[in-house]
Design a protein around this motif. Structure first.
Motif, mmCIF file in Angstrom:
data_model
loop_
_atom_site.group_PDB
_atom_site.id
_atom_site.type_symbol
_atom_site.label_atom_id
_atom_site.label_comp_id
_atom_site.label_asym_id
_atom_site.label_seq_id
_atom_site.Cartn_x
_atom_site.Cartn_y
_atom_site.Cartn_z
ATOM 1 N N PHE A 148 0.826 -1.204 0.000
ATOM 2 C CA PHE A 148 0.000 0.000 0.000
ATOM 3 C C PHE A 148 0.863 1.258 0.000
ATOM 4 N N LEU A 149 1.880 1.233 0.877
ATOM 5 C CA LEU A 149 2.734 2.415 1.001
ATOM 6 C C LEU A 149 3.529 2.677 -0.293
ATOM 7 N N ALA A 150 4.010 1.575 -0.891
ATOM 8 C CA ALA A 150 4.749 1.724 -2.155
ATOM 9 C C ALA A 150 3.836 2.308 -3.233
ATOM 10 N N SER A 151 2.592 1.845 -3.197
ATOM 11 C CA SER A 151 1.622 2.352 -4.179
ATOM 12 C C SER A 151 1.384 3.853 -3.985
ATOM 13 N N LEU A 152 1.338 4.263 -2.695
ATOM 14 C CA LEU A 152 1.156 5.698 -2.421
ATOM 15 C C LEU A 152 2.329 6.513 -2.960
ATOM 16 N N GLU A 153 3.549 5.971 -2.772
ATOM 17 C CA GLU A 153 4.734 6.671 -3.307
ATOM 18 C C GLU A 153 4.612 6.847 -4.826
ATOM 19 N N ASP A 154 4.136 5.787 -5.494
ATOM 20 C CA ASP A 154 3.949 5.875 -6.951
ATOM 21 C C ASP A 154 2.908 6.938 -7.294
ATOM 22 N N GLU A 155 1.841 6.956 -6.495
ATOM 23 C CA GLU A 155 0.766 7.923 -6.759
ATOM 24 C C GLU A 155 1.255 9.368 -6.575
ATOM 25 N N ILE A 156 2.154 9.547 -5.569
ATOM 26 C CA ILE A 156 2.696 10.902 -5.338
ATOM 27 C C ILE A 156 3.412 11.397 -6.601
ATOM 28 N N VAL A 157 4.199 10.483 -7.201
ATOM 29 C CA VAL A 157 4.927 10.863 -8.442
ATOM 30 C C VAL A 157 3.926 11.254 -9.528
ATOM 31 N N VAL A 158 2.877 10.432 -9.680
ATOM 32 C CA VAL A 158 1.889 10.699 -10.736
ATOM 33 C C VAL A 158 1.130 11.998 -10.440
ATOM 34 N N LEU A 159 0.807 12.215 -9.140
ATOM 35 C CA LEU A 159 0.100 13.448 -8.772
ATOM 36 C C LEU A 159 0.932 14.690 -9.107
ATOM 37 N N ASN A 160 2.231 14.622 -8.806
ATOM 38 C CA ASN A 160 3.096 15.767 -9.127
ATOM 39 C C ASN A 160 3.160 16.007 -10.644
ATOM 40 N N ASP A 161 3.201 14.896 -11.373
ATOM 41 C CA ASP A 161 3.189 15.037 -12.847
ATOM 42 C C ASP A 161 1.888 15.689 -13.304
ATOM 43 N N LEU A 162 0.797 15.275 -12.673
ATOM 44 C CA LEU A 162 -0.517 15.814 -13.056
ATOM 45 C C LEU A 162 -0.592 17.315 -12.732
ATOM 46 N N ALA A 163 -0.064 17.691 -11.557
ATOM 47 C CA ALA A 163 -0.060 19.111 -11.175
ATOM 48 C C ALA A 163 0.736 19.928 -12.180
ATOM 49 N N GLN A 164 1.874 19.360 -12.572
ATOM 50 C CA GLN A 164 2.722 20.084 -13.522
ATOM 51 C C GLN A 164 2.026 20.215 -14.886
ATOM 52 N N ALA A 165 1.408 19.138 -15.312
ATOM 53 C CA ALA A 165 0.708 19.175 -16.606
ATOM 54 C C ALA A 165 -0.454 20.163 -16.559
ATOM 55 N N ALA A 166 -1.136 20.225 -15.412
ATOM 56 C CA ALA A 166 -2.267 21.150 -15.284
ATOM 57 C C ALA A 166 -1.776 22.592 -15.376
ATOM 58 N N ALA A 167 -0.651 22.880 -14.707
ATOM 59 C CA ALA A 167 -0.102 24.238 -14.760
ATOM 60 C C ALA A 167 0.349 24.572 -16.184
ATOM 61 N N GLU A 168 0.929 23.574 -16.834
ATOM 62 C CA GLU A 168 1.434 23.775 -18.197
ATOM 63 C C GLU A 168 0.289 24.092 -19.165
ATOM 64 N N ALA A 169 -0.879 23.515 -18.882
ATOM 65 C CA ALA A 169 -2.028 23.690 -19.787
ATOM 66 C C ALA A 169 -2.404 25.167 -19.952
ATOM 67 N N ARG A 170 -2.067 25.973 -18.952
ATOM 68 C CA ARG A 170 -2.449 27.383 -19.025
ATOM 69 C C ARG A 170 -1.495 28.219 -19.869
ATOM 70 N N VAL A 171 -0.329 27.705 -20.143
ATOM 71 C CA VAL A 171 0.657 28.524 -20.870
ATOM 72 C C VAL A 171 1.004 27.995 -22.251
ATOM 73 N N VAL A 172 0.583 26.789 -22.555
ATOM 74 C CA VAL A 172 0.912 26.280 -23.892
ATOM 75 C C VAL A 172 -0.064 26.862 -24.905
ATOM 76 N N PRO A 173 0.371 26.960 -26.161
ATOM 77 C CA PRO A 173 -0.549 27.494 -27.168
ATOM 78 C C PRO A 173 -1.746 26.562 -27.349
ATOM 79 N N PRO A 174 -2.936 27.144 -27.439
ATOM 80 C CA PRO A 174 -4.118 26.288 -27.538
ATOM 81 C C PRO A 174 -4.433 25.862 -28.966
ATOM 82 N N ASP A 175 -3.507 26.144 -29.906
ATOM 83 C CA ASP A 175 -3.868 25.925 -31.310
ATOM 84 C C ASP A 175 -3.796 24.478 -31.775
ATOM 85 N N GLY A 176 -3.146 23.638 -31.016
ATOM 86 C CA GLY A 176 -3.148 22.218 -31.385
ATOM 87 C C GLY A 176 -2.245 21.888 -32.549
#
Lengths: 169, 463
Positions: free
Chosen positions: A16-44
């Motif tokens: 369980f604890l190892a899984s939480l550590e993995d989730e922390i990494v994924v959560l940080n990636d998600l936070a970073q991607a969410a922040a990035e979404a506001r500054v990248v060009p929306p043109d696709g």
């Protein structure tokens, strides 16, 4: 930090604890991607544009959901609720390991709250952006619908209006 | 509380950035038909985001500003092409106006009138005693004189009207150079000049190029110097301007500049391009040449026919009489030509005889007048051919100016289109951008809803 190979009888808890550590990494990636979404060009059209960032977020959400489901299934099979993870872990591990467990949980909650914060910002950000964008499109439709506007190459804008209206609806 | 305020601030900066982008697209669309407008793109940057520190993630986004999409070399080429096109167009318009006067069609115009005059001498030589033949000479002389005078006067009026146009265009040019100097001042005052101000100055530079061909030299302080192309005359130097003036000289109205030192400089022959360049070419090179040639032709015809006529004898025994009123100088001959007052209604005074004793029926002088038809004069051509040549040369100039105007206009349109395809607003493209943004933002909003639901579930672990 608690090692997952510490004691055979506590293997499930360690998992369980190892899984939480993995989730922390994924959560940080998600936070970073969410922040990035506001500054990248929306043109696709650019390789690292908004569409790519959104896909990345969807993949991270999918991973997180898989991890969460797996964790809850394990807890449920042992007669516990998904919310009881901390209680279960602290109940199994000796007291001297409790500070380490709390540290993992604290980091997990910090990461989750940070991610939640980025998502809250984005919800407001994209909601307002979408709203003002639709207002602009509406204004443009009204402007160019007057019928006598031509672009610099001499072509009438009426085709563009039709395209715009049909896409908005 | 501090954390919450921070979150709100981040959200606000991001929202402002998104709105700025959308407003920019809206502004591009609103200016799709604005002359001189350069498409703008938003420049934004990530504000204080450190990928290594999760806690510092998402401090927001900062809009640096809007940047004009501009290719200076392409802008200059388009401006030069427009300037040359306007010069050609203006020249063609002026020549077309003069061509209405001089346009010789078969059987009409000055050529057949001149032919009639020469033919009247043939008739006189054949029937020197015939009263009707004598009257015909006088009638043909009077008609030739009056028509030549009319042509000369109307040609002179066209040139005068060109001077009036020059005066208007120069006044306009002077107000433009003052505005450019003022725009320079405003731009120099700002650390980062607004794109609207730069666009405004570019429009003024375009307007100036519509008057004369110019060379624009940017300075490090953001201002520009403007010179008249190839003349070295400076119209604008930073915040100072030195316009042009139209001044009367003995040879006519001249375009002069006093520069920044106050010394007068005649720029008439060095200005080209733009409306002023076109007006000057039409006035001095086309109409000027036509007027000179026409004056030369008139002077030569009048002088030679007077010389022959005055050496003969009229039926009344008179001699030494001019057929035309004497012209003292070539310049202005066409406007001044007239039948000699002593010959008005005086057919008996027409000098057909070469000797006094044959004054009643001699035709020796009439033969000399008739032989004038074959006299080689200007450019070693016979008089009728010389007149045809003058009219033909002018017709060629008119045709050439029209062809030139069309080809210059085509070239200018192509360059402006090329410039517009780079810097101008494409309505289709901007609308496509908006729709693309709309789809992207809608997808993002949906992803956020899903992520939010997931996060709510994950955070139940905390309860």
């Amino acid at each position: 930090m608690i090692s997952v190979q510490e004691a055979p009888k506590e293997t499930a808890v360690m998992h369980f604890l190892a899984s939480l550590e993995d989730e922390i990494v994924v959560l940080n990636d998600l936070a970073q991607a969410a922040a990035e979404a506001r500054v990248v060009p929306p043109d696709g059209t650019t390789p690292n544009g908004l569409h790519r960032v959104l896909e990345r977020q969807a993949e991270l959400c999918f991973s997180l959901e898989g991890m969460r489901a797996k964790r809850e299934t394990l807890l449920n099979s042992n007669g516990h609720s998904g919310r009881d993870l901390l209680v279960v872990v602290l109940g199994v591990l000796p007291k001297e390991d409790h500070p380490g467990v709390v540290d993992v949980f604290r980091r997990y909650i910090d990461a989750a709250e940070l991610t939640q914060r980025e998502i809250d910002i984005n919800q407001e950000f994209f909601s307002v952006a979408l709203s003002s964008l639709e207002d602009t499109i509406q204004e443009v439709v009204c402007t160019v619908s007057s019928g006598d506007t031509y672009n610099s190459k001499g072509s009438n804008s009426s085709e563009s209006v039709a395209l715009c209206v049909s896409t908005v609806t | 509380m501090g954390n919450l305020l921070n979150v709100l601030h981040i959200g606000q900066t991001g929202t402002e950035a998104a709105q700025f982008g959308v407003r920019n697209t809206g502004q591009n669309i609103a200016n799709v038909n604005t002359p001189g407008y350069h498409r703008r793109v938003v420049v934004q940057e990530q504000a204080n985001i450190s990928p290594t520190s999760a806690q510092k993630l998402g401090d927001g986004v900062r809009v640096v500003g809007a940047k004009r999409v501009i290719d200076l070399a392409l802008d200059r080429r388009a401006r030069d092409a427009q300037s040359e096109s306007l010069a050609s167009q203006t020249r063609a318009e002026i020549l077309s106006r003069a061509n209405v006067i001089f346009g010789d069609v078969v059987g009409e115009g000055l050529s057949p009138i001149f032919d009639d005059l020469l033919a009247s001498f043939d008739e006189l030589a054949a029937s020197p005693q015939d009263h009707v033949a004598r009257r015909e000479v006088l009638a043909a002389t009077e008609l030739f004189a009056s028509e030549t005078r009319r042509y000369g006067t109307e040609l002179s009026e066209v040139r005068t009207s060109v001077d009036a146009q020059l005066s208007v265009e120069i006044d306009h040019l002077n107000s433009i150079v003052e505005e450019i100097a003022e725009a320079n001042r405003l731009i120099m005052e700002e650390i980062k000049p607004a794109v609207d101000l730069l666009d405004r100055r570019d429009r003024l530079l375009d307007e100036l190029a519509e008057k004369v061909a110019t060379r624009v030299v940017p300075r490090d302080d953001g201002s520009v110097d403007v010179h008249i192309e190839e003349s070295g005359y400076t119209l604008v130097a930073g915040t100072f301007s030195a316009g042009l003036e139209l001044e009367k000289f003995p040879e006519g109205m001249r375009v002069v500049g006093y520069g920044f030192g106050g010394a007068r400089r005649d720029l008439t022959n060095v200005i080209h391009g733009g409306k002023i360049g076109g007006l000057l070419i039409a006035r001095d090179e086309d109409l000027g040449v036509l007027e000179n040639n026409f004056d030369d032709f008139t002077f030569e015809v009048v002088s030679e026919l007077n010389r022959i006529h005055s050496s003969g004898y009229g039926k009344d025994g008179s001699t030494g009489r001019n057929l035309f009123k004497e012209l003292v100088q070539k310049s202005g001959s066409a406007r001044l030509v007239a039948i000699d007052e002593a010959m008005v209604d005086n057919p008996e005074g027409v000098a057909a005889a070469q000797e006094q004793v044959l004054a009643e029926g001699g035709n020796g002088n009439a033969l000399l007048l008739a032989a004038f038809r074959h006299k080689r004069g200007v450019n070693d051509t016979a008089p009728a051919d010389a007149l045809q040549g003058i009219l033909q040369d002018f017709g060629d100039r008119v045709y050439q100016s029209e062809v030139n105007a069309v080809s210059r206009a085509d070239a200018a349109v192509q360059l402006v289109e090329l410039q517009q395809s780079f810097s101008g607003v494409s309505l289709d493209e901007e609308l496509t951008n908006l729709i693309r943004y709309q789809q992207a933002y809608a997808a993002a909003a949906q992803v956020m809803v899903t992520a939010d639901q997931l996060m709510q579930e994950l955070l139940t672990i905390k309860r």
